[in-house]
Design a protein around this motif. Structure first.
Motif, PDB file in Angstrom:
ATOM      1  N   VAL A   1       0.833  -1.203   0.000  1.00  0.00           N
ATOM      2  CA  VAL A   1       0.000   0.000   0.000  1.00  0.00           C
ATOM      3  C   VAL A   1       0.871   1.258   0.000  1.00  0.00           C
ATOM      4  O   VAL A   1       0.594   2.234  -0.711  1.00  0.00           O
ATOM      5  CB  VAL A   1      -0.959  -0.029   1.214  1.00  0.00           C
ATOM      6  N   THR A   2       1.948   1.240   0.775  1.00  0.00           N
ATOM      7  CA  THR A   2       2.835   2.401   0.833  1.00  0.00           C
ATOM      8  C   THR A   2       3.434   2.697  -0.542  1.00  0.00           C
ATOM      9  O   THR A   2       3.442   3.855  -0.997  1.00  0.00           O
ATOM     10  CB  THR A   2       3.958   2.151   1.864  1.00  0.00           C
ATOM     11  N   GLU A   3       3.889   1.641  -1.215  1.00  0.00           N
ATOM     12  CA  GLU A   3       4.473   1.836  -2.552  1.00  0.00           C
ATOM     13  C   GLU A   3       3.460   2.442  -3.515  1.00  0.00           C
ATOM     14  O   GLU A   3       3.775   3.380  -4.267  1.00  0.00           O
ATOM     15  CB  GLU A   3       4.998   0.505  -3.099  1.00  0.00           C
ATOM     16  N   LYS A   4       2.247   1.926  -3.463  1.00  0.00           N
ATOM     17  CA  LYS A   4       1.240   2.435  -4.409  1.00  0.00           C
ATOM     18  C   LYS A   4       0.900   3.902  -4.128  1.00  0.00           C
ATOM     19  O   LYS A   4       0.849   4.731  -5.038  1.00  0.00           O
ATOM     20  CB  LYS A   4      -0.027   1.581  -4.327  1.00  0.00           C
ATOM     21  N   PHE A   5       0.686   4.218  -2.844  1.00  0.00           N
ATOM     22  CA  PHE A   5       0.295   5.602  -2.530  1.00  0.00           C
ATOM     23  C   PHE A   5       1.464   6.574  -2.714  1.00  0.00           C
ATOM     24  O   PHE A   5       1.248   7.739  -3.101  1.00  0.00           O
ATOM     25  CB  PHE A   5      -0.306   5.686  -1.121  1.00  0.00           C
ATOM     26  N   GLN A   6       2.686   6.129  -2.460  1.00  0.00           N
ATOM     27  CA  GLN A   6       3.836   7.011  -2.722  1.00  0.00           C
ATOM     28  C   GLN A   6       3.899   7.368  -4.203  1.00  0.00           C
ATOM     29  O   GLN A   6       4.210   8.507  -4.556  1.00  0.00           O
ATOM     30  CB  GLN A   6       5.137   6.337  -2.275  1.00  0.00           C
ATOM     31  N   SER A   7       3.560   6.413  -5.060  1.00  0.00           N
ATOM     32  CA  SER A   7       3.586   6.691  -6.505  1.00  0.00           C
ATOM     33  C   SER A   7       2.547   7.739  -6.887  1.00  0.00           C
ATOM     34  O   SER A   7       2.644   8.374  -7.938  1.00  0.00           O
ATOM     35  CB  SER A   7       3.373   5.404  -7.303  1.00  0.00           C
ATOM     36  N   LEU A   8       1.538   7.914  -6.019  1.00  0.00           N
ATOM     37  CA  LEU A   8       0.506   8.938  -6.271  1.00  0.00           C
ATOM     38  C   LEU A   8       0.787  10.219  -5.484  1.00  0.00           C
ATOM     39  O   LEU A   8      -0.002  11.173  -5.539  1.00  0.00           O
ATOM     40  CB  LEU A   8      -0.878   8.383  -5.898  1.00  0.00           C
ATOM     41  N   GLY A   9       1.889  10.226  -4.709  1.00  0.00           N
ATOM     42  CA  GLY A   9       2.274  11.448  -3.998  1.00  0.00           C
ATOM     43  C   GLY A   9       1.844  11.522  -2.541  1.00  0.00           C
ATOM     44  O   GLY A   9       1.843  12.610  -1.950  1.00  0.00           O
ATOM     45  N   TYR A  10       1.497  10.400  -1.937  1.00  0.00           N
ATOM     46  CA  TYR A  10       1.056  10.408  -0.535  1.00  0.00           C
ATOM     47  C   TYR A  10       1.950   9.520   0.325  1.00  0.00           C
ATOM     48  O   TYR A  10       2.340   8.436  -0.099  1.00  0.00           O
ATOM     49  CB  TYR A  10      -0.396   9.910  -0.427  1.00  0.00           C
ATOM     50  N   GLU A  11       2.233   9.965   1.536  1.00  0.00           N
ATOM     51  CA  GLU A  11       2.913   9.114   2.508  1.00  0.00           C
ATOM     52  C   GLU A  11       1.870   8.271   3.252  1.00  0.00           C
ATOM     53  O   GLU A  11       0.725   8.705   3.417  1.00  0.00           O
ATOM     54  CB  GLU A  11       3.720   9.963   3.503  1.00  0.00           C
ATOM     55  N   VAL A  12       2.287   7.089   3.698  1.00  0.00           N
ATOM     56  CA  VAL A  12       1.371   6.169   4.382  1.00  0.00           C
ATOM     57  C   VAL A  12       1.903   5.848   5.773  1.00  0.00           C
ATOM     58  O   VAL A  12       3.091   5.543   5.945  1.00  0.00           O
ATOM     59  CB  VAL A  12       1.200   4.869   3.559  1.00  0.00           C
ATOM     60  N   ASP A  13       1.031   5.916   6.771  1.00  0.00           N
ATOM     61  CA  ASP A  13       1.321   5.379   8.102  1.00  0.00           C
ATOM     62  C   ASP A  13       0.405   4.185   8.312  1.00  0.00           C
ATOM     63  O   ASP A  13      -0.818   4.335   8.252  1.00  0.00           O
ATOM     64  CB  ASP A  13       1.040   6.425   9.182  1.00  0.00           C
TER      65      ASP A  13
END
Ligand SMILES: [Ca+2]
Ligand SMILES: [Ca+2]
Lengths: 242, 242
Positions: free
Chosen positions: A54-66
């Protein structure tokens, strides 16, 4: 009611990568001002690996994940969240964990009162609705109740599947299962989201998005079909449930 | 332990009539001395019509049927039954009704202590096992617990379906769902009965019958396949559960 929801039928569409089929809608939904998204991985057993995907996918869209499974205090993590995403897996396991960690009412409050944007996918969409009575998942564990977060006053059936007339399998079709639900008294409507479709809710407006139609089952009425773009706001009325 | 059980995966096999694919096994199982069978139709909404279907089928095999939904006192009907058949439908609805009518422990006692022959099909097979955690059905209602009649100390997954590699549907396969069950601690083995197969239990001997293989899932072990005729008695051991 400052509610903002993106309720996705399925995390992966045939032939695509994780959340690829809805990445435009995700970027539009979370927009430019959200920086960090709180991810809730409780529906799967291997939460570390799930959080990495999930982190990888959202980082590719410009968001950090906790990921909440790393938080010392999950309730506090929800209280501080800018945005929330609950991923798919087993719906019973997910809802049981949300109750055990006292997150159900906390998420409801953050989304409905504070306007924290909420995205769900598959099991994460089921738990966002009034109850998980219309999940497709196996009851591998039991939550204290099937009542769920209640961000909308109806049910969703994700991964909706039309009956395949060439199949030799004799188990109930999805339509038969949902019809059995509506044989029970006082059962709310069920929005059946085929893979590829999703529901966007902005305050009291609900819009069908994606590449496939949705099928609406209401107790005592014939099922009806809706095209992407359809206004489904009528499903949000009668909100005595709040 | 005078237990006699016939646990059928599915009521109708593709291309055949109701209980047609297992009629020989039914006739052999109930035999010449049983005259009347108590039918339990709670898994379906229209119990009158269900009882008619079942009565016609069993009459063609030489048995009279009493449907428990016509009995003034269902517990008394179980106490007097010569033989019991629980039919398929929705497993949650069925188990909820069995608990509401105080039939779970009564059926257990009649079958395990008095040797009353018990047949289940689909949902009726699920409720005969240790729990309904491995039903395929939708949780349209909630029983007080997923613990069931417990005539055997393991789980069954009826209507077991192999993954269709040509399918574009991305919901979990049946194998994935059962694997998720075994990610939970202390979960018993699951005998996955493909449509066309059934399990015969005579006291402490269990035999696979029918036209298809069964797949056995045990926690922490690779799944294994069994042919019709296979001796599965090992599944009955460790009966501290009684
Ligand atoms: Ca799922
Ligand atoms: Ca069923």
């Amino acid at each position: 009611m400052r509610r903002r929801l993106l309720l996705v039928s399925n995390s992966t569409l045939y032939g695509g990568g994780y959340l690829q089929h809805c990445q435009e809608q995700i970027a539009t939904f979370f927009g430019l001002h959200i920086k960090r998204i709180l991810f809730i991985p409780y529906a799967l057993h291997d939460q570390d690996s799930y959080a990495t995907t999930v982190t990888e996918k959202f980082q590719s869209l410009g968001y950090e994940v906790d990921s909440i499974h790393k938080a010392l205090n999950p309730v506090e993590a929800v209280r501080k969240a800018e945005a929330i995403f609950i991923g798919g897996g087993n719906t019973f396991r997910l809802l049981k964990a949300l109750y055990e960690k006292n997150l159900v009412s906390e998420i409801r409050k953050r989304v409905l009162q504070d306007g924290v944007p909420f995205m769900g996918s598959s099991a994460g969409t089921n738990v966002a609705t009034i109850s998980i009575h219309t999940t497709n998942d196996m009851p591998i564990v039991m939550p204290p109740t099937l009542g769920a977060i209640g961000l909308v006053p109806f049910n969703i059936n994700p991964h909706y599947l039309d009956h395949d007339s060439s199949s030799r399998h004799m188990g109930e079709s999805r339509e038969q299962r949902l019809t059995q639900y509506h044989e029970e008294p006082n059962t709310p409507s069920v929005l059946a989201l085929r893979e590829g479709s999703m529901l966007l809710v902005e305050e009291n407006k609900a819009t069908l998005l994606g590449s496939t139609r949705a099928r609406l089952f209401a107790r005592g009425k014939p099922a009806t079909e809706y095209e992407p773009g359809a206004d489904l706001s009528f499903l949000l009325s009668g909100e005595s449930w709040l």
